[in-house]
Write an enzyme that holds these catalytic residues in place. Structure first.
Site, PDB file in Angstrom:
ATOM      1  CD  GLU A 185      46.611  99.762   1.818  1.00  0.00           C
ATOM      2  OE1 GLU A 185      47.816  99.469   1.782  1.00  0.00           O
ATOM      3  OE2 GLU A 185      46.201 100.917   1.717  1.00  0.00           O
ATOM      4  CG  HIS A 216      24.510  85.886   9.042  1.00  0.00           C
ATOM      5  ND1 HIS A 216      23.250  85.808   9.570  1.00  0.00           N
ATOM      6  CD2 HIS A 216      24.409  86.816   8.056  1.00  0.00           C
ATOM      7  CE1 HIS A 216      22.433  86.620   8.940  1.00  0.00           C
ATOM      8  NE2 HIS A 216      23.117  87.262   8.018  1.00  0.00           N
ATOM      9  CD  GLU A 219      19.564  90.747  10.333  1.00  0.00           C
ATOM     10  OE1 GLU A 219      19.422  91.078  11.525  1.00  0.00           O
ATOM     11  OE2 GLU A 219      19.692  89.562   9.966  1.00  0.00           O
TER      12      GLU A 219
END
Ligand code: 13P
Ligand code: ZN
Length: 273
Positions: free
Chosen positions: A170, A211, A116
């Site tokens: 949050e 993914h 990547e």
């Protein structure tokens, strides 16, 4: 100074170890990168080796020319990053055209940076510009619930963001801009890198359908903390969905606006309607 003795190397490895312990990385799943400061490069220069040849990045990142990055290696198990940092990770230098890189430290048993690499570097290029150089860490993991969510929530930035925001109070405080999502694409190449970098223009996190997750942050704690927050919220979302598709009550638009006012947030109001 030896790379292995530096704070940045230890921070990188600790982040990897924490992420491994959180269960975000089957085998070699996921990868990390860190943009070194000039001072850090100077401090370890004697430990670097500039003999290896340059190789193609597979995309172009002209703004990163001449910069140095720490990366996990392709196929290296995240489980071993902390104990075997020099075997599983590397430091690379980008050439002056921004199209090639060479390994200047690490991967002592062979290998290359993560597959990547194009996505990481294109994300770094965008976030460096958008944050005036503040962001230095790109973090990719395969968290179970974020991936699961992408099978049942429509794949739009608004729908995924709203599902996450509504699952834990949050969340809008941590990511008031929301998150981006891209539909399933083949990974490891330039095309997915280009699409991810486009989303990084607007968000600090991008979900890759079926993914995983990419996060960008200024430091290691904020990178993993961001992923932890997104995954925890996705976990709550999927638990609720597993029980019912009808919520009795939720965090409302008015609640989000109140939160934005109290915390002084510029919340992405496009996702509230
Ligand atoms: P690498 O082992 O090449 O880093 O690939 C793992 C991964 O998560 C691909 O998206
Ligand atoms: Zn991946």
């Amino acid at each position: 100074m030896k790379v292995l003795d530096t704070q940045f190397c230890n921070g990188f490895a600790t982040m990897a170890n924490d992420s491994w312990n959180l269960g975000y990385h089957e085998r070699n799943g996921g990868n990390f990168s860190y943009r070194l400061t000039d001072e850090e490069v100077d401090s370890v220069r004697d430990d670097l080796n500039f003999d290896r040849p340059f190789a193609e990045i597979g995309t172009e990142v002209p703004d990163l020319a001449g910069m140095f990055f720490m990366f996990t290696g392709s196929g290296k198990f995240i489980r071993w990053v902390k104990e075997k940092t020099a075997e599983t990770c590397c430091i690379i230098e980008i050439d002056e055209t921004g199209t090639k890189y060479r390994i200047v430290w690490g991967l002592t048993e062979g290998g290359r940076p993560t597959s990547e690499l194009p996505t990481h570097l294109m994300n770094h290029q965008v976030k460096m510009r958008k944050t005036n150089g503040a962001h230095r860490v790109i973090f990719h993991c395969h968290p179970t619930n974020v991936i699961a969510m992408t099978f049942v929530v429509p794949l739009t930035d608004a729908e995924i963001t709203r599902a996450l925001w509504e699952s834990m109070t949050e969340c809008p405080v941590i990511f008031p801009d929301g998150v981006g999502v891209i539909p399933w694409m083949s990974c490891g190449g330039r095309a997915i890198a280009v699409e991810t970098a486009k989303k990084m223009e607007h968000y600090d996190a991008v979900v890759w359908a079926h993914h995983g997750l990419f996060c960008s942050a200024d430091n290691f704690d904020n990178a993993i903390g961001f992923a932890h927050c997104v995954e925890k919220s996705a976990d709550i979302y999927m638990k609720v969905r597993a029980v019912t598709d009808h919520k009795l009550q939720t965090i409302t638009k008015e609640n989000f606006l109140e939160l934005a006012k109290d915390f002084g947030l510029t919340i992405n109001e496009a996702f509230l309607n």
